[in-house]
Design an enzyme around this catalytic site. Structure first.
Site, PDB file in Angstrom:
ATOM      1  N   GLY A  41      -0.453  25.424 -28.379  1.00 53.44           N
ATOM      2  CA  GLY A  41      -1.242  26.334 -29.206  1.00 53.44           C
ATOM      3  C   GLY A  41      -1.269  25.879 -30.648  1.00 53.44           C
ATOM      4  O   GLY A  41      -1.165  24.699 -30.975  1.00 53.44           O
ATOM      5  N   GLY A  42      -1.346  26.889 -31.546  1.00 46.55           N
ATOM      6  CA  GLY A  42      -1.413  26.576 -32.974  1.00 46.55           C
ATOM      7  C   GLY A  42      -0.169  25.882 -33.474  1.00 46.55           C
ATOM      8  O   GLY A  42      -0.177  25.297 -34.558  1.00 46.55           O
TER       9      GLY A  42
ATOM     10  N   GLY B 252     -18.093  -5.720 -45.743  1.00 51.19           N
ATOM     11  CA  GLY B 252     -17.485  -4.445 -46.145  1.00 51.19           C
ATOM     12  C   GLY B 252     -15.992  -4.456 -45.895  1.00 51.19           C
ATOM     13  O   GLY B 252     -15.208  -3.868 -46.663  1.00 51.19           O
ATOM     14  N   ALA B 253     -15.592  -5.138 -44.827  1.00 52.79           N
ATOM     15  CA  ALA B 253     -14.165  -5.157 -44.493  1.00 52.79           C
ATOM     16  C   ALA B 253     -13.374  -5.897 -45.572  1.00 52.79           C
ATOM     17  O   ALA B 253     -12.218  -5.574 -45.836  1.00 52.79           O
ATOM     18  CB  ALA B 253     -13.955  -5.793 -43.129  1.00 52.79           C
TER      19      ALA B 253
END
Ligand code: HXC
Length: 520
Positions: free
Chosen positions: A172-173, A407-408
């Site tokens: 759960g949370g 870009g790398a």
């Protein structure tokens, strides 16, 4: 017997009772599942005799579902502080033998108390989770308890290191507190993290899946990246947490502990002069480079099984802790994809928040292209790494070993992202793209028009050579001052150590702002 003696006896008995949590039967059942108890875990984690427990007599205040008739001192969590290798830490360990370690409002208050003390005292915070999640009988009070913990996780982020060990279910949370911390460790076959368990998944989506497949350690360590470490057993898990701590400072105002070494900084390694294969398409093992340059070859990897095309982890260089980020040519040619970008970005941000210099080893052919990556937002995910490096103000030393394209090249701690000292090996190719791609774009029509296969081959070779001669070397970048120097590979350790020494007094800031808006 005096009244005082009676009272002391009562204290001793009450303390003894609080130590056995849900009782021997439940402790046995915990052991049968291959799990330790909360106290056994803390014993392994903390220096002997250093644990100071708080709130051992705290009881829950719930009256629903007959809960007022069942009280166990400590209410399912052991909290306090102790030392690890002599350094102060604050801890909690959930006790599955008490209501399945489920979180009551009082349990959350105990946890929040030690979190607040950890922040006030500038000490790391370590949570050992083993819990069925929100205590169902307490309803909204339990949820509020989680909210209180999450808020503290957020406020403490970047102030003190926060480490989560998952030693049982985490449902759960409850998974969001570990997700908000800096590092999450899971134990294979006994720990699980998921928002909803297999039965709910079956009813909502119809999917048949067991706990291990849904949220086991191997899944989170290799597929989702939620877990930074997966240990074979609890002992290994605890040892991993201790080792991690040895590389990181206690808070954001301190430096990480210094580690004495006999390993000389001017040690050279001839292996590095031969490690780059003749063919640009052939791989080599970046781990060999990392182990060669760090103190005593000791590299502590983070996220070892996730996005293996990039390697991140801690080491020492000349005794100082450093964060290493390195492309791995041996996996997917070291390309940057969504997961590699996320993994490295988070690591860079951790190092920057906690004053750990960054050493970046570059051999990257570019970003991975294609619909799968584009639909998964490689643009925003790649930007995370770009952002992380550009924002980081810790000392940044970069060495380009071979490819550094497009870009790398920019992303991997280039000069323009405030890289402090950027070196390249003579084998480096710093360019917009590799020769194959570039020739295709620049001379595609000409090549296509050539009908004679031999002439076509010769034309491609000629154009590639022209491109290689011009761009596929480090000297274009060196001529323009985009790198500080071209270095002989065997001297890499020495050159990095000397650069880090020089940068140890570095001071660099960011413009005033409420907070940044990194591309989440
Ligand atoms: C109260 C709980 C509990 C819970 C377990 N127990 N989870 N009590 N609240 N959440 C109790 C059981 O009733 C049982 O008590 C004892 O703990 C041991 O549990 P078992 O089921 O016998 O153990 P096991 O078979 O090992 O299964 C463990 C488990 C399972 C997988 C964790 O108990 C389970 O599925 N629990 C519920 C998980 C869950 O859905 N939690 C709520 C998530 S929602 P007795 O007395 O019978 O021994 C959530 C919201 C948070 O957490 C939101 C934050 C924003």
């Amino acid at each position: 017997m005096s009244i005082q003696t009676d009272k002391i006896k009562e204290l001793v008995e009450r303390r003894k009772a609080s130590k056995i949590g849900g009782g021997q039967k439940r402790i046995d059942s915990q052991h049968q599942k291959g799990k330790l108890t909360a106290r056994e875990r803390l014993e392994l984690l903390l220096d002997e005799g250093s644990f100071e427990e708080y709130d051992a007599f705290v009881q829950h205040r719930c009256t629903n579902f007959g809960m007022d008739a069942s009280h166990i001192d400590g209410d399912g969590v052991v909290t306090g502080h102790g030392t690890i290798a002599g350094r102060s830490v604050y801890v909690f360990a959930q006790d599955f033998t008490v209501n399945g370690g489920s979180l009551s409002k009082t349990m959350s208050e105990k946890i929040c108390k030690v979190m607040d003390m950890a922040v006030k005292n500038g000490a790391p915070f370590i949570g050992l989770n083993d819990s069925g999640g929100a205590r169902i009988q307490e309803g909204i009070d339990s949820l509020a308890g989680y909210g209180e913990i999450f808020e503290r996780n957020i406020l403490a982020s970047g102030v003190i290191p926060q480490i989560s060990g998952i030693f049982g279910p985490c449902a759960g949370g409850a998974v969001y507190s570990p997700a908000l911390t800096d590092f999450t460790l899971m134990v294979e076959n006994t720990s699980y993290m998921f928002l909803t368990g297999p039965s709910v998944v079956k009813s909502v989506t119809g999917e048949d899946v067991d706990q291990e497949q849904l949220g086991g350690a191997s899944v989170h360590a290799s597929k989702s990246g939620v877990a930074h470490f997966a240990a074979h057993d609890e002992q290994e898990g605890i040892d991993t947490i201790k080792k991690l701590l040895s590389f990181i400072p206690s808070n954001n105002r301190e430096d990480a502990p210094f580690k004495e070494t006999e390993d000389r900084t001017d040690r050279t390694d001839d292996l590095l002069n031969e490690i780059i294969p003749d063919s640009p398409n052939k791989a080599y093992d970046m781990y060999k480079v990392i182990r060669s340059i760090v103190d005593d070859g000791d590299f502590f990897e983070v996220h070892a099984k996730f996005a293996k095309n990039i390697i991140v982890g801690f080491a020492h260089m000349n005794g100082r802790s450093v964060g290493i980020v390195a492309n791995q040519p041996g996996v997917l040619a070291g390309v940057l994809d969504i997961n590699a970008s996320r993994k490295a970005a988070r690591f860079v941000r951790f190092c920057d928040a906690f004053n750990i210099p960054l050493v970046t080893l570059v051999d990257v052919p570019g970003f991975l292209c294609g619909t799968q990556q584009e639909y998964g937002a490689i643009i925003s995910n790649g930007a995370k790494l770009l952002y992380a490096y550009g924002e980081a103000t810790v000392p940044k030393v970069t060495v380009t070993l071979r490819k550094s394209y497009g870009g790398a090249h920019i992303v991997m701690s280039c000069k323009q992202l405030r890289g402090d000292v950027n070196y390249a090996w003579p084998t480096a190719n710093i360019a917009v793209m590799g020769a194959d791609g570039a020739v295709g774009v620049l001379y595609g029509k000409e090549i296509k028009a050539e009908e004679d296969p031999e002439k076509k081959k010769a034309l491609i070779a000629e154009k590639k050579k022209e491109y290689d001669d011009l761009f596929c070397n480090p000297y274009q970048a060196a001529q323009k001052g985009y790198i500080e120097d071209v270095i002989e590979p065997r001297n890499t350790r020495f050159r990095i150590c000397r650069a880090l020494e020089q940068l140890s007094s570095k001071s660099e800031g960011l413009p005033a702002k409420k907070h940044d808006n990194l591309p989440l």
